[in-house]
Design a protein around this motif. Sequence first.
Motif, PDB file in Angstrom:
ATOM      1  N   UNK A 186      62.562  35.183  26.155  1.00 49.10           N
ATOM      2  CA  UNK A 186      62.634  36.284  27.114  1.00 49.10           C
ATOM      3  C   UNK A 186      62.036  35.863  28.451  1.00 49.10           C
ATOM      4  N   UNK A 187      62.846  35.919  29.498  1.00 50.60           N
ATOM      5  CA  UNK A 187      62.394  35.550  30.835  1.00 50.60           C
ATOM      6  C   UNK A 187      62.606  36.719  31.785  1.00 50.60           C
ATOM      7  N   UNK A 188      61.672  36.922  32.678  1.00 52.11           N
ATOM      8  CA  UNK A 188      61.797  37.988  33.666  1.00 52.11           C
ATOM      9  C   UNK A 188      62.807  37.575  34.732  1.00 52.11           C
ATOM     10  N   UNK A 189      63.793  38.425  34.976  1.00 51.72           N
ATOM     11  CA  UNK A 189      64.832  38.123  35.964  1.00 51.72           C
ATOM     12  C   UNK A 189      64.357  38.461  37.376  1.00 51.72           C
ATOM     13  N   UNK A 190      64.814  37.665  38.327  1.00 51.22           N
ATOM     14  CA  UNK A 190      64.688  37.875  39.788  1.00 51.22           C
ATOM     15  C   UNK A 190      63.400  38.589  40.221  1.00 51.22           C
ATOM     16  N   UNK A 191      62.259  38.086  39.766  1.00 52.90           N
ATOM     17  CA  UNK A 191      60.979  38.734  40.093  1.00 52.90           C
ATOM     18  C   UNK A 191      60.657  38.674  41.583  1.00 52.90           C
ATOM     19  N   UNK A 192      61.220  37.695  42.308  1.00 54.02           N
ATOM     20  CA  UNK A 192      60.921  37.554  43.729  1.00 54.02           C
ATOM     21  C   UNK A 192      61.978  38.205  44.619  1.00 54.02           C
ATOM     22  N   UNK A 193      62.871  38.993  44.031  1.00 50.80           N
ATOM     23  CA  UNK A 193      63.886  39.691  44.822  1.00 50.80           C
ATOM     24  C   UNK A 193      63.354  41.048  45.263  1.00 50.80           C
ATOM     25  N   UNK A 194      64.123  41.737  46.094  1.00 51.46           N
ATOM     26  CA  UNK A 194      63.715  43.057  46.556  1.00 51.46           C
ATOM     27  C   UNK A 194      63.959  44.152  45.546  1.00 51.46           C
ATOM     28  N   UNK A 195      64.529  43.809  44.397  1.00 46.98           N
ATOM     29  CA  UNK A 195      64.880  44.816  43.386  1.00 46.98           C
ATOM     30  C   UNK A 195      63.663  45.613  42.925  1.00 46.98           C
ATOM     31  N   UNK A 196      62.505  44.947  42.827  1.00 51.15           N
ATOM     32  CA  UNK A 196      61.330  45.579  42.230  1.00 51.15           C
ATOM     33  C   UNK A 196      60.494  46.381  43.217  1.00 51.15           C
ATOM     34  N   UNK A 197      60.740  46.238  44.507  1.00 54.90           N
ATOM     35  CA  UNK A 197      60.087  47.109  45.471  1.00 54.90           C
ATOM     36  C   UNK A 197      58.778  46.609  46.052  1.00 54.90           C
ATOM     37  N   UNK A 198      57.706  46.498  45.268  1.00 53.57           N
ATOM     38  CA  UNK A 198      56.391  46.266  45.873  1.00 53.57           C
ATOM     39  C   UNK A 198      56.125  44.840  46.333  1.00 53.57           C
ATOM     40  N   UNK A 199      57.013  43.903  46.074  1.00 54.51           N
ATOM     41  CA  UNK A 199      56.789  42.525  46.486  1.00 54.51           C
ATOM     42  C   UNK A 199      56.284  41.662  45.341  1.00 54.51           C
ATOM     43  N   UNK A 200      56.458  40.345  45.491  1.00 56.22           N
ATOM     44  CA  UNK A 200      56.220  39.424  44.393  1.00 56.22           C
ATOM     45  C   UNK A 200      54.792  39.446  43.889  1.00 56.22           C
ATOM     46  N   UNK A 221      68.879  35.941  45.374  1.00 55.94           N
ATOM     47  CA  UNK A 221      68.112  36.815  46.278  1.00 55.94           C
ATOM     48  C   UNK A 221      66.661  36.373  46.445  1.00 55.94           C
ATOM     49  N   UNK A 222      66.341  35.162  46.025  1.00 51.54           N
ATOM     50  CA  UNK A 222      64.989  34.646  46.210  1.00 51.54           C
ATOM     51  C   UNK A 222      64.893  33.836  47.497  1.00 51.54           C
ATOM     52  N   UNK A 223      63.808  34.015  48.213  1.00 56.12           N
ATOM     53  CA  UNK A 223      63.509  33.118  49.323  1.00 56.12           C
ATOM     54  C   UNK A 223      62.969  31.805  48.754  1.00 56.12           C
ATOM     55  N   UNK A 224      62.936  30.771  49.578  1.00 56.37           N
ATOM     56  CA  UNK A 224      62.360  29.510  49.140  1.00 56.37           C
ATOM     57  C   UNK A 224      60.896  29.693  48.777  1.00 56.37           C
ATOM     58  N   UNK A 225      60.196  30.520  49.549  1.00 58.33           N
ATOM     59  CA  UNK A 225      58.784  30.789  49.259  1.00 58.33           C
ATOM     60  C   UNK A 225      58.623  31.466  47.905  1.00 58.33           C
ATOM     61  N   UNK A 226      59.479  32.445  47.620  1.00 57.37           N
ATOM     62  CA  UNK A 226      59.408  33.130  46.341  1.00 57.37           C
ATOM     63  C   UNK A 226      59.713  32.205  45.179  1.00 57.37           C
ATOM     64  N   UNK A 227      60.724  31.361  45.352  1.00 62.10           N
ATOM     65  CA  UNK A 227      61.067  30.390  44.312  1.00 62.10           C
ATOM     66  C   UNK A 227      59.898  29.465  44.019  1.00 62.10           C
ATOM     67  N   UNK A 228      59.279  28.944  45.058  1.00 64.64           N
ATOM     68  CA  UNK A 228      58.164  28.003  44.869  1.00 64.64           C
ATOM     69  C   UNK A 228      56.957  28.693  44.234  1.00 64.64           C
ATOM     70  N   UNK A 229      56.735  29.951  44.591  1.00 64.07           N
ATOM     71  CA  UNK A 229      55.617  30.699  44.000  1.00 64.07           C
ATOM     72  C   UNK A 229      55.832  30.856  42.492  1.00 64.07           C
ATOM     73  N   UNK A 230      57.060  31.177  42.089  1.00 65.44           N
ATOM     74  CA  UNK A 230      57.358  31.334  40.669  1.00 65.44           C
ATOM     75  C   UNK A 230      57.295  30.001  39.928  1.00 65.44           C
ATOM     76  N   UNK A 231      57.806  28.948  40.550  1.00 65.89           N
ATOM     77  CA  UNK A 231      57.734  27.630  39.917  1.00 65.89           C
ATOM     78  C   UNK A 231      56.287  27.210  39.691  1.00 65.89           C
ATOM     79  N   UNK A 232      55.449  27.436  40.673  1.00 68.45           N
ATOM     80  CA  UNK A 232      54.028  27.087  40.547  1.00 68.45           C
ATOM     81  C   UNK A 232      53.395  27.854  39.395  1.00 68.45           C
ATOM     82  N   UNK A 233      53.709  29.140  39.286  1.00 66.59           N
ATOM     83  CA  UNK A 233      53.167  29.970  38.210  1.00 66.59           C
ATOM     84  C   UNK A 233      53.628  29.456  36.850  1.00 66.59           C
TER      85      UNK A 233
END
Length: 275
Positions: A186-200, A221-233
């Motif tokens: 189970x993986x969380x989808x598109x956590x860095x997108x605008x879908x969730x509202x409050x921000x990553x 819908x991920x920015x490069x910054x959002x992608x890198x933040x998730x990869x680091x996590x």
Amino acid sequence: MAIRADLHIHTTASDGTWTPAELIEEAQRCGIGLLAVTDHDSVANVAEAGRLAAQAGIGFLPGAEICSTKGDLSFHILGYGIDITNKPLVELMRHNEDLLEQKDVDSIRLLAREGWAVDEAEFARYTYDRRRGGWRALAYLIDKGLCTGVNDFFQRIFTPEHDLGFPTFPAISEVIAAIHGAGGVALCAHAASGFHGPGLEQVMDLLRVESFDGFECYHSNHSEEGTQRLLLHCRKHKLLISGGSDCHGAFVPGRHLGEPYVDTEMLKLPFIDRL
């Protein structure tokens, strides 16, 4: 050798415009060597897509994108490697589909009460071609000339001002348990997108106590910054990594199969080496 992959794709079983055959044809055209069909709360097209992928020499992961709720936010959970016949998982997805179908009915009822030119009895008889993509209430509003498309629907109609919002789906922990019970991850989808509202960062705080196996790090819908933040996590906590276009065929403008570019060396999933 790295294989180009797209592990987030929708078909006519949920809100996409492609049949399994059309998807496989497009995947061949784009040079996709590994794909997953992840329809919303449905596995209706998974078996057929898998059969056609095998014939075309394309690697395939059975999957689904399942709705869940935490607080007042909706989260989508990608299940990969699932047994699509697993009864508890199938029943959970059917429950979610029922909630969404009722939301269509409730939405038209609320708009009728607000004075929109819609009719509940007419909507009860209304059907649409699933190859248009989307869902019944959206297609109905478009056919009535009241909505221009999916972006207009979410920006102007499906809003708190109209007292419209997503249903309350099962808890994240329940969805994860069902995916695990069906042999999947189970993986969380598109956590860095605008879908969730409050921000990553706030989303990550909310999800800290949830037992996800990983995150979809690469998404259209991920920015490069959002992608890198998730990869680091994920790397820090030794979590799984997936990625995909979230393509719906022609339904969602700006999403295209194989974009962003993802290959198997960028991913971390237990099933890839077995394909």
